[in-house]
Write an enzyme that holds these catalytic residues in place. Structure first.
Site, short mmCIF file in Angstrom:
data_model
loop_
_atom_site.label_atom_id
_atom_site.label_comp_id
_atom_site.label_asym_id
_atom_site.label_seq_id
_atom_site.Cartn_x
_atom_site.Cartn_y
_atom_site.Cartn_z
N GLY A 11 0.83 -1.20 0.00
CA GLY A 11 0.00 0.00 0.00
C GLY A 11 0.86 1.25 0.00
O GLY A 11 1.82 1.32 0.75
N VAL A 23 17.21 8.06 0.11
CA VAL A 23 18.09 6.95 -0.30
C VAL A 23 18.98 7.39 -1.46
O VAL A 23 20.21 7.21 -1.41
CB VAL A 23 17.23 5.73 -0.75
CG1 VAL A 23 18.09 4.68 -1.46
CG2 VAL A 23 16.50 5.10 0.44
N ARG A 72 0.98 -4.77 -5.59
CA ARG A 72 1.00 -6.03 -4.86
C ARG A 72 1.34 -7.08 -5.90
O ARG A 72 0.92 -6.98 -7.05
CB ARG A 72 -0.37 -6.27 -4.20
CG ARG A 72 -0.64 -5.20 -3.13
CD ARG A 72 -1.53 -5.67 -2.01
NE ARG A 72 -1.26 -4.93 -0.78
CZ ARG A 72 -1.88 -3.79 -0.43
NH1 ARG A 72 -2.79 -3.24 -1.20
NH2 ARG A 72 -1.56 -3.20 0.72
N GLY A 102 5.24 -1.97 3.71
CA GLY A 102 4.61 -2.41 4.96
C GLY A 102 5.10 -3.79 5.40
O GLY A 102 6.09 -4.31 4.86
N ASP A 103 4.37 -4.34 6.35
CA ASP A 103 4.68 -5.63 6.94
C ASP A 103 4.90 -6.72 5.90
O ASP A 103 5.90 -7.45 5.96
CB ASP A 103 3.47 -6.02 7.81
CG ASP A 103 3.90 -6.62 9.11
OD1 ASP A 103 5.09 -6.52 9.45
OD2 ASP A 103 3.03 -7.18 9.80
N THR A 126 4.05 2.73 5.77
CA THR A 126 2.64 2.34 5.78
C THR A 126 1.86 3.32 6.66
O THR A 126 2.38 3.76 7.69
CB THR A 126 2.44 0.91 6.32
OG1 THR A 126 1.05 0.71 6.62
CG2 THR A 126 3.22 0.64 7.59
N ASP A 128 -0.52 2.47 8.42
CA ASP A 128 -1.13 1.70 9.50
C ASP A 128 -0.34 1.72 10.81
O ASP A 128 -0.90 1.44 11.86
CB ASP A 128 -1.32 0.24 9.07
CG ASP A 128 -2.10 0.12 7.77
OD1 ASP A 128 -2.96 0.98 7.54
OD2 ASP A 128 -1.85 -0.82 7.00
N ASP A 130 1.69 -0.44 11.88
CA ASP A 130 1.48 -1.77 12.47
C ASP A 130 2.72 -2.65 12.36
O ASP A 130 2.62 -3.87 12.39
CB ASP A 130 0.29 -2.46 11.78
CG ASP A 130 0.52 -2.63 10.28
OD1 ASP A 130 1.46 -2.03 9.74
OD2 ASP A 130 -0.26 -3.37 9.65
N MET A 170 -9.01 3.40 8.27
CA MET A 170 -8.15 2.29 7.82
C MET A 170 -7.28 1.78 8.97
O MET A 170 -7.49 2.13 10.11
CB MET A 170 -7.29 2.76 6.65
CG MET A 170 -8.05 2.84 5.34
SD MET A 170 -6.93 3.22 3.99
CE MET A 170 -7.93 2.69 2.60
N GLY A 171 -6.27 0.99 8.63
CA GLY A 171 -5.38 0.44 9.65
C GLY A 171 -5.17 -1.06 9.49
O GLY A 171 -4.49 -1.68 10.29
N ARG A 172 -5.81 -1.63 8.47
CA ARG A 172 -5.78 -3.09 8.26
C ARG A 172 -6.15 -3.80 9.55
O ARG A 172 -7.12 -3.43 10.17
CB ARG A 172 -4.44 -3.52 7.68
CG ARG A 172 -4.27 -2.91 6.29
CD ARG A 172 -3.08 -3.39 5.58
NE ARG A 172 -3.28 -4.61 4.83
CZ ARG A 172 -2.33 -5.16 4.10
NH1 ARG A 172 -1.14 -4.62 4.03
NH2 ARG A 172 -2.57 -6.24 3.42
N SER A 216 -26.69 14.15 22.09
CA SER A 216 -27.16 13.07 21.24
C SER A 216 -26.41 13.06 19.92
O SER A 216 -26.88 12.55 18.92
CB SER A 216 -28.66 13.21 20.99
OG SER A 216 -28.93 14.53 20.59
N ILE A 253 -9.05 8.13 0.85
CA ILE A 253 -8.52 9.49 1.05
C ILE A 253 -7.40 9.46 2.09
O ILE A 253 -6.52 10.30 2.08
CB ILE A 253 -9.59 10.53 1.46
CG1 ILE A 253 -10.23 10.19 2.80
CG2 ILE A 253 -10.62 10.75 0.39
CD1 ILE A 253 -10.92 11.40 3.44
N GLN A 254 -7.46 8.45 2.98
CA GLN A 254 -6.46 8.37 4.07
C GLN A 254 -5.08 7.97 3.57
O GLN A 254 -4.10 8.09 4.30
CB GLN A 254 -6.91 7.34 5.11
CG GLN A 254 -8.16 7.73 5.83
CD GLN A 254 -8.83 6.53 6.48
OE1 GLN A 254 -8.64 6.28 7.65
NE2 GLN A 254 -9.59 5.77 5.71
P1 ADP Z 1 2.25 -4.19 2.76
O1 ADP Z 1 3.68 -4.27 2.38
O2 ADP Z 1 1.73 -2.79 2.65
O3 ADP Z 1 1.97 -4.85 4.09
P2 ADP Z 1 1.15 -6.53 1.38
O4 ADP Z 1 0.95 -7.30 2.61
O5 ADP Z 1 0.07 -6.56 0.34
O6 ADP Z 1 1.38 -4.96 1.66
O7 ADP Z 1 2.51 -7.00 0.70
C1 ADP Z 1 3.01 -6.37 -0.46
C2 ADP Z 1 3.75 -7.34 -1.31
O8 ADP Z 1 4.85 -7.90 -0.58
C3 ADP Z 1 2.94 -8.56 -1.75
O9 ADP Z 1 2.13 -8.30 -2.87
C4 ADP Z 1 4.04 -9.54 -2.08
O10 ADP Z 1 4.63 -9.23 -3.31
C5 ADP Z 1 5.05 -9.26 -0.98
N1 ADP Z 1 4.82 -10.15 0.18
C6 ADP Z 1 3.93 -10.00 1.18
N2 ADP Z 1 3.97 -11.03 2.05
C7 ADP Z 1 4.91 -11.87 1.57
C8 ADP Z 1 5.42 -13.14 2.00
N3 ADP Z 1 4.98 -13.77 3.10
N4 ADP Z 1 6.37 -13.72 1.24
C9 ADP Z 1 6.84 -13.13 0.12
N5 ADP Z 1 6.40 -11.94 -0.33
C10 ADP Z 1 5.45 -11.32 0.37
#
Ligand code: ADP
Length: 322
Positions: A11, A23, A72, A102-103, A126, A128, A130, A170-172, A216, A253-254
């Site tokens: 995201g 960077v 993604r 993100g995660d 992100t 979020d 998180d 949001m926030g997943r 209210s 929008i967030q």
């Molecule tokens: P975010 O990075 O914002 O948390 P996603 O969870 O959709 O978003 O992950 C983004 C991309 O990172 C995924 O489309 C995929 O390409 C890669 N990815 C996510 N999880 C894994 C995983 N367990 N193993 C390998 N690649 C991953």
């Protein structure tokens, strides 16, 4: 290192652009060539990788989204695809990768480094907030403020029409954004996935407030990561107790908009530090923030631990409503 690459994945978040700029400019300062990978891991697989110049990252510090594009990429879950992605980098003589995301993206980055041996540094990007091991993430501050701008406007209507608004943020799967937005918006209630939500109790409490003449109208912030349909269930239950709330889902929008000053500084610092950690020999780590200091967090920790929501913060939030 002579050559490194940077990408944004998952995201998008406001501040990804100043992070890329951080960077690129830091690497160039150290005489390192920098490549930008388009569309996250998709571009890595397809070899959509181009040299970035100092001028190429001019005039982006204030822009939301990511000029490298994000995506993604489900194929990246396969080890054979990740090996192929590494060979795309090696073909160009690229010796290390910086991943802003993100995660999920950082989990992918960890597997990539573990399997291919190509050094990787992660930057938490992100809205979020998180991600385990860091107090802050790029985009969170901006998203809080974007949601607040919207809720401050919604409150005018709530007040004029003497209605409650259930505002879904949001926030997943995490309640971080909801708690921060809830406190700053002066929300009457906050519903987050980390703590059980008693729909009946919420409705009864609001009905009692109304009877006592405590008002209210108000705002109830609901995190999107709650059980599916929770917002509508609260609305229905409130209707049984004499309220007819409106429901507003803030949605995308967030994720957009100019990054806040805070996020621009955070992104610039983390971008610069990611390169410096790489040069100091670090790999398979994320640059995070702990008590205002940039710290190194093993990427492996992100896959093993989940960031907890501070119960104290939620307690304070709930004490502050009328
Ligand atoms: P975010 O990075 O914002 O948390 P996603 O969870 O959709 O978003 O992950 C983004 C991309 O990172 C995924 O489309 C995929 O390409 C890669 N990815 C996510 N999880 C894994 C995983 N367990 N193993 C390998 N690649 C991953």
């Amino acid at each position: 290192y002579k050559s490194i690459a940077v990408l944004t994945s998952g995201g998008d978040a406001p501040g990804m652009n100043p992070a890329i700029r951080g960077v690129v400019r830091t690497a160039l300062h150290h005489g390192i060539k920098v490549y930008g990978v388009q569309r996250g891991y998709s571009g890595l697989i397809n070899g959509d990788i181009h040299v970035l110049s100092s001028k190429g990252v001019s005039n982006i510090v204030q822009k939301g989204g990511t000029f490298l594009k994000s995506a993604r990429c489900s194929e990246f879950h396969q080890a054979t695809i990740r090996a192929n992605a590494a060979s795309q980098l090696r073909k160009l003589g690229i010796e290390a990768l910086i991943v802003i995301g993100g995660d999920g993206s950082l989990t992918g980055a960890h597997l990539f480094e573990e399997e291919t041996g190509l050094p990787v540094i992660g930057i938490p990007g992100t809205i979020d907030n998180d991600i385990f091991g860091t107090d802050d993430t790029i985009g969170f501050d901006t998203a809080v403020n974007t949601a607040l701008n919207a809720i401050d406007k919604i409150r005018d209507t709530a007040d004029s029409h003497e209605r409650y608004f259930l505002v879904e943020v949001m926030g997943r799967s995490s309640g971080f954004l909801a708690v921060h937005v809830g406190i700053a918006a002066g929300a009457e209630m906050i519903a987050v996935p980390e703590f059980a939500v008693d729909v009946e109790a919420i409705s009864l409490q609001l009905a009692t407030s109304k009877r006592k003449g405590l008002g209210s109208s108000g705002i109830i912030v609901v995190a999107e990561g709650n059980a599916p349909g929770l917002t509508n269930r609260i609305a229905e239950q409130m209707a049984h107790h004499g309220h007819t709330p409106y429901v507003s889902i803030l949605g995308h929008i967030q994720r957009g908009g100019h990054p806040s000053g805070h996020d621009r500084v955070l992104a610039s610092c983390l971008g610069a530090k990611a390169v410096e950690y790489l040069l100091a020999g670090y790999s398979d780590m994320m640059v995070g923030v702990n008590q205002g200091q940039v710290v190194d967090v093993p990427l492996d920790n992100l896959t093993r631990y989940r960031k907890g929501l501070d119960p104290e913060l939620l307690k304070i939030a709930l004490q502050l409503h009328k």
